[in-house]
Design a protein around this motif. Structure first.
Motif, mmCIF file in Angstrom:
data_model
loop_
_atom_site.group_PDB
_atom_site.id
_atom_site.type_symbol
_atom_site.label_atom_id
_atom_site.label_comp_id
_atom_site.label_asym_id
_atom_site.label_seq_id
_atom_site.Cartn_x
_atom_site.Cartn_y
_atom_site.Cartn_z
ATOM 1 N N PHE A 1 32.827 34.568 35.133
ATOM 2 C CA PHE A 1 32.802 35.841 35.842
ATOM 3 C C PHE A 1 31.898 36.875 35.168
ATOM 4 N N GLY A 2 31.113 36.426 34.193
ATOM 5 C CA GLY A 2 30.154 37.321 33.564
ATOM 6 C C GLY A 2 30.673 38.107 32.379
ATOM 7 N N PHE A 3 31.847 37.743 31.867
ATOM 8 C CA PHE A 3 32.360 38.416 30.677
ATOM 9 C C PHE A 3 31.657 37.853 29.449
ATOM 10 N N THR A 4 31.433 38.706 28.481
ATOM 11 C CA THR A 4 30.879 38.260 27.215
ATOM 12 C C THR A 4 32.005 37.616 26.422
ATOM 13 N N VAL A 5 31.737 36.451 25.864
ATOM 14 C CA VAL A 5 32.735 35.783 25.029
ATOM 15 C C VAL A 5 32.140 35.588 23.648
ATOM 16 N N GLY A 6 32.975 35.799 22.651
ATOM 17 C CA GLY A 6 32.526 35.646 21.275
ATOM 18 C C GLY A 6 32.740 34.234 20.782
ATOM 19 N N ALA A 7 32.228 33.972 19.599
ATOM 20 C CA ALA A 7 32.458 32.683 18.955
ATOM 21 C C ALA A 7 33.948 32.526 18.685
ATOM 22 N N ASP A 8 34.418 31.295 18.746
ATOM 23 C CA ASP A 8 35.849 31.041 18.578
ATOM 24 C C ASP A 8 36.381 31.439 17.204
ATOM 25 N N ASN A 9 35.654 31.139 16.149
ATOM 26 C CA ASN A 9 36.168 31.394 14.806
ATOM 27 C C ASN A 9 35.222 32.250 13.985
ATOM 28 N N LEU A 10 34.827 33.379 14.522
ATOM 29 C CA LEU A 10 33.946 34.281 13.807
ATOM 30 C C LEU A 10 34.806 35.140 12.877
ATOM 31 N N ARG A 11 35.057 34.625 11.693
ATOM 32 C CA ARG A 11 35.907 35.330 10.730
ATOM 33 C C ARG A 11 35.047 36.138 9.768
ATOM 34 N N PRO A 12 35.451 37.352 9.482
ATOM 35 C CA PRO A 12 34.712 38.128 8.481
ATOM 36 C C PRO A 12 34.775 37.423 7.127
ATOM 37 N N THR A 13 33.706 37.530 6.347
ATOM 38 C CA THR A 13 33.668 36.883 5.041
ATOM 39 C C THR A 13 34.305 37.753 3.953
ATOM 40 N N ARG A 14 34.568 39.003 4.282
ATOM 41 C CA ARG A 14 35.229 39.892 3.313
ATOM 42 C C ARG A 14 36.157 40.839 4.072
ATOM 43 N N ASP A 15 37.079 41.450 3.336
ATOM 44 C CA ASP A 15 38.062 42.306 4.000
ATOM 45 C C ASP A 15 37.630 43.763 4.094
ATOM 46 N N GLU A 16 36.606 44.161 3.367
ATOM 47 C CA GLU A 16 36.106 45.532 3.465
ATOM 48 C C GLU A 16 34.857 45.509 4.337
ATOM 49 N N LEU A 17 35.051 45.865 5.599
ATOM 50 C CA LEU A 17 33.987 45.785 6.593
ATOM 51 C C LEU A 17 33.198 47.087 6.642
ATOM 52 N N ASN A 18 31.937 46.963 7.006
ATOM 53 C CA ASN A 18 31.064 48.124 7.130
ATOM 54 C C ASN A 18 30.545 48.224 8.559
ATOM 55 N N ILE A 19 30.009 49.369 8.907
ATOM 56 C CA ILE A 19 29.441 49.569 10.237
ATOM 57 C C ILE A 19 28.387 48.485 10.490
ATOM 58 N N GLY A 20 28.501 47.846 11.655
ATOM 59 C CA GLY A 20 27.589 46.770 12.028
ATOM 60 C C GLY A 20 28.147 45.381 11.754
ATOM 61 N N ASP A 21 29.168 45.263 10.910
ATOM 62 C CA ASP A 21 29.782 43.964 10.625
ATOM 63 C C ASP A 21 30.556 43.468 11.829
ATOM 64 N N LYS A 22 30.651 42.157 11.950
ATOM 65 C CA LYS A 22 31.432 41.521 13.006
ATOM 66 C C LYS A 22 32.837 41.238 12.495
ATOM 67 N N ALA A 23 33.801 41.462 13.365
ATOM 68 C CA ALA A 23 35.201 41.105 13.103
ATOM 69 C C ALA A 23 35.688 40.421 14.370
ATOM 70 N N GLY A 24 35.590 39.099 14.413
ATOM 71 C CA GLY A 24 35.884 38.379 15.647
ATOM 72 C C GLY A 24 34.817 38.704 16.678
#
Length: 170
Positions: free
Chosen positions: A72-95
């Motif tokens: 239906f045209g929804f954007t879907v993310g990668a199944d297991n896109l896990r952050p490599t660290r717990d302190e995320l910055n602007i622009g980082d992916k989280a899922g």
């Protein structure tokens, strides 16, 4: 169903987080509040501690959902896109989300497609954490989607937060 998750409190639409000014009708908004024992964690670390550990049944449901909504045209993310660290910055992916704003007391993530824009806020207030979502529905299909997944959202959000509490991650 509050008896299933007695430590998770549903809030009226929070006006103290930074999502309040991002709402564009029609939209869906919810917020859950929990007490945290780990008051030294940053909002980014809290988000990571809650959302990086998904139950297997949620992962299976998300894979099924991704296959269906992609049609239906929804954007879907990668199944297991896990952050490599717990302190995320602007622009980082989280899922499927991208960190767009970061403050001392709050972190905001965002995702968008042609049907809707989705925001997640993790706001730390003393010994409480408020997890809030906002979905601006741009199209009829977006509205239909949001209304059809609400029962799943209700259970999954509370289960994931409850598991983080039970496992002493927050």
């Amino acid at each position: 169903m509050s008896w299933l998750f007695p430590n998770i409190h549903t809030l009226k639409e929070p006006l103290s987080d930074r999502l309040a000014n991002k709402a564009q009708a029609p939209y869906f908004r919810d917020a859950l509040s929990v007490r945290t024992e780990k008051t030294m964690l940053t909002p980014s670390q809290l988000q990571h501690s809650i959302f990086v550990y998904m139950p297997a049944w949620v992962t299976v449901l998300m894979r099924i959902r991704n296959k269906i909504v992609k049609l239906f045209g929804f954007t879907v993310g990668a199944d297991n896109l896990r952050p490599t660290r717990d302190e995320l910055n602007i622009g980082d992916k989280a899922g499927f989300l991208t960190i767009t704003e970061k403050y001392e007391d709050e972190i905001i993530s965002y995702s968008e497609d042609r049907h809707m824009s989705f925001y997640l806020s993790v706001l730390k207030q003393s010994d409480r954490v408020i997890i809030s979502s906002l979905v601006n529905q741009k199209t009829f299909i977006g509205r239909l989607y949001v209304n059809s997944i609400l029962p799943f959202h209700y259970i999954i959000a509370r289960t994931v937060i409850n598991n983080a509490m039970k496992d002493n991650r927050i």
